[in-house]
Design an enzyme around this catalytic site. Structure first.
Site, short mmCIF file in Angstrom:
data_model
loop_
_atom_site.label_atom_id
_atom_site.label_comp_id
_atom_site.label_asym_id
_atom_site.label_seq_id
_atom_site.Cartn_x
_atom_site.Cartn_y
_atom_site.Cartn_z
N PHE A 1 0.82 -1.22 0.00
CA PHE A 1 0.00 0.00 0.00
C PHE A 1 0.85 1.27 0.00
O PHE A 1 0.36 2.35 -0.31
CB PHE A 1 -0.95 0.00 1.21
CG PHE A 1 -0.32 0.52 2.47
CD1 PHE A 1 0.53 -0.26 3.24
CD2 PHE A 1 -0.57 1.82 2.89
CE1 PHE A 1 1.11 0.23 4.39
CE2 PHE A 1 0.01 2.32 4.05
CZ PHE A 1 0.86 1.52 4.79
N LYS A 2 2.13 1.14 0.35
CA LYS A 2 2.97 2.34 0.41
C LYS A 2 3.08 3.03 -0.96
O LYS A 2 3.33 4.22 -1.03
CB LYS A 2 4.35 1.99 0.96
CG LYS A 2 4.27 1.64 2.45
CD LYS A 2 5.63 1.45 3.09
CE LYS A 2 5.52 1.32 4.60
NZ LYS A 2 4.89 0.03 5.01
N ASP A 3 2.86 2.26 -2.04
CA ASP A 3 2.85 2.89 -3.36
C ASP A 3 1.77 3.96 -3.48
O ASP A 3 1.94 4.94 -4.21
CB ASP A 3 2.57 1.84 -4.45
CG ASP A 3 3.73 0.87 -4.65
OD1 ASP A 3 4.89 1.28 -4.51
OD2 ASP A 3 3.45 -0.30 -4.97
N MET B 1 3.41 7.03 -1.95
CA MET B 1 4.76 7.34 -2.43
C MET B 1 4.74 7.78 -3.89
O MET B 1 5.49 8.67 -4.28
CB MET B 1 5.63 6.10 -2.25
CG MET B 1 7.07 6.38 -2.07
SD MET B 1 7.52 7.18 -0.52
CE MET B 1 7.92 5.79 0.53
#
Ligand SMILES: *Cc1c(COP(=O)(O)O)cnc(C)c1O
Length: 473
Positions: free
Chosen positions: A119-121, A124
């Protein structure tokens, strides 16, 4: 819109001024001085929006120093079906964060269809485009220095690759990441991405970053930046998918929804808190931890007792192996009624290695909708197996932590949305242990381990990374 520090001793700044940095000069975290409010009519208007439209409706209320047309162009370029293409069977990539219905009132929100399968995409990728825009406008450049045990580093590199004005120096513990995670990062051949494999453990990498950041002269001269989880740009981007998830599982604004969030640094669930403060009808926000259950203890007792990195367990949901949740201070600031003197007092004891007890605020915790639970390795394995057997859906170990606690705390009359924070392909070994088979991997990532790799091996020495930065800028 001004941004203020939780510690109350830094000047208020605009969004673009806090975007490239980390902590405020007084050691606090930035928050908007007030949360914009969405009315019932606003929510009705947002209900039919696609992801990029929704992101613009929300972010344009929090970012007023980037012209609206530019902000819209940045958002439109970030949230496209091409970038979030690793969908499950039957999902539409154009939804960006589609849901999976497990049963009546039980859903997964797929946040991990982006390039690094976590989920960090979601945040980011936006940060990469915002950085490039703000740097171009001010004619500046930045050298991002970070430490990673896997997910953050790869998300940062995929977001920043090829971005003008940005170089990334990412430290990781040599031979300690999974083969897949290593291949994701080290196979990037972009000129502005530098992978540094440190002879040591993750804490050694983090100590090197801290040592460089504490050298104010070096930091200023080489424009050292950060994209760690306290970055406000990351938090604000994550607010959006709570709205998207809410609209996906409701038909009118009178309905409430519960969210269960696999938590480590408290960034993701903090975004949920902010969505709720902005008027999204969230009932419960479930903080799900693994064996590193400092936050679970807090939400059950009102006592916050970080354990220090030496007492952090290494688990099969490694991205949640956090001893001190760096974003937690943002929520506590709201909890104590934005009393920054109180926050300073509480964190004086945390920063000195101690704890704090705010039991008397337990009733207020409930008003904010927070509840919590934790799981262990056996729970994760069982949840992965049961989810496959019952629903035919394969989930990763972090999502399993979220689902396990969601099932315990669930009110079946209220839709429960579990945030899917990584795809199972990312944690192959644990999935093989749970299911006896290798989890499905997107076709374009087959054989990624065989690609040629670009990285530099270095001893755990702050002088060595400084020399390397000097040589490569
Ligand atoms: C980073 C991460 C988390 C924890 O998120 P926080 O925002 O730090 O609470 C959970 N699951 C996965 C897969 C992650 O990469």
């Amino acid at each position: 819109m001004k941004y203020i520090s939780t510690r109350g001793q830094s000047p208020g700044l605009q969004f673009s001024e806090i975007l490239l940095g980390g902590l405020a000069p007084d050691g606090g975290l930035y928050l908007p001085e007030s949360y914009p409010q969405f009315s019932d009519a606003d929510l009705t208007g947002m209900r039919g929006m696609n992801y990029a439209e929704l992101a613009f409706a929300i972010l344009s209320r929090l970012i007023d120093d980037i012209p609206a047309a530019d902000l819209k162009a940045i958002i439109d370029k970030t949230y496209t079906a091409e970038v979030y293409s690793f969908t499950r069977a039957g999902q539409n990539a154009a939804d960006i964060t589609p849901t999976v219905k497990l049963e009546e009132n039980l859903y997964l929100l797929s946040l991990s269809n982006g390039p690094t399968l976590a989920f960090k995409d979601m945040a980011m990728q936006l940060l990469g485009n915002l950085f490039e825009y703000v740097l171009a406008k001010t004619g500046k450049t930045t050298n991002i220095l970070g430490a990673t045990s896997g997910d953050t580093g790869s998300a940062a590199e995929y977001a920043m690759r090829g971005k003008k004005g940005v170089r990334v120096f990412m430290l990781s513990p040599h031979k300690k990441m999974s083969r897949f995670q290593t291949a994701q990062m080290f196979s990037l051949q972009d000129d502005n991405i530098f992978n540094i494999a440190v002879n040591g453990v993750f804490d050694d990498c983090q100590d090197m970053v801290k040592a460089v950041s504490n050298d104010a002269e070096f930091k200023a001269k080489y424009k050292i930046g950060a994209v760690n989880s306290i970055n406000w740009g990351r938090i604000v981007a994550q607010v959006v998918y709570y709205f998207k998830g809410y609209f996906a599982v409701t038909t009118n604004n009178a309905q409430k929804v519960d969210f269960s969030v696999p938590s480590g640094n408290f960034g993701n669930v903090c975004a949920g808190h902010i969505a709720r403060m902005m008027g999204l009808p969230i009932d419960k926000l479930i903080v799900a931890t693994n064996e590193n259950d400092v936050l679970d203890e807090f939400f059950k007792t009102g006592i916050y007792r970080p354990r220090g990195s030496a007492n952090t367990y290494h688990t099969s949901s490694p991205s949640m192996d956090i001893s001190k949740a760096s974003n937690f201070e943002r929520f506590v600031f709201d909890l104590v009624g934005k009393d920054s003197a109180r926050v300073r007092e509480l964190w004086a004891s945390v920063d000195a290695g101690g704890a704090f007890d705010i039991k008397q605020l337990m009733p207020k915790l409930a008003e904010y909708g927070f509840v919590s639970g934790s799981s262990n390795h056996a729970n994760r394995m069982a949840t992965i197996r049961e989810t496959k057997a019952k629903y035919g859906v394969v989930i990763d170990t972090h999502t399993a932590d979220g689902l396990k606690v969601a099932l315990e705390l669930r009110d079946k009359k209220i839709p429960m949305v579990v945030l899917e924070t990584a795809l199972p392909a990312k944690f192959e070994d644990a999935l093989v242990e749970a299911l006896g088979e290798v989890p499905p991997r997107p076709a374009s990532l087959q054989g990624i381990e065989d690609l040629s790799q670009k990285f530099t091996v270095m001893d755990a020495d702050a002088g060595a990374i400084k020399d390397f930065i000097v040589k490569n800028t």
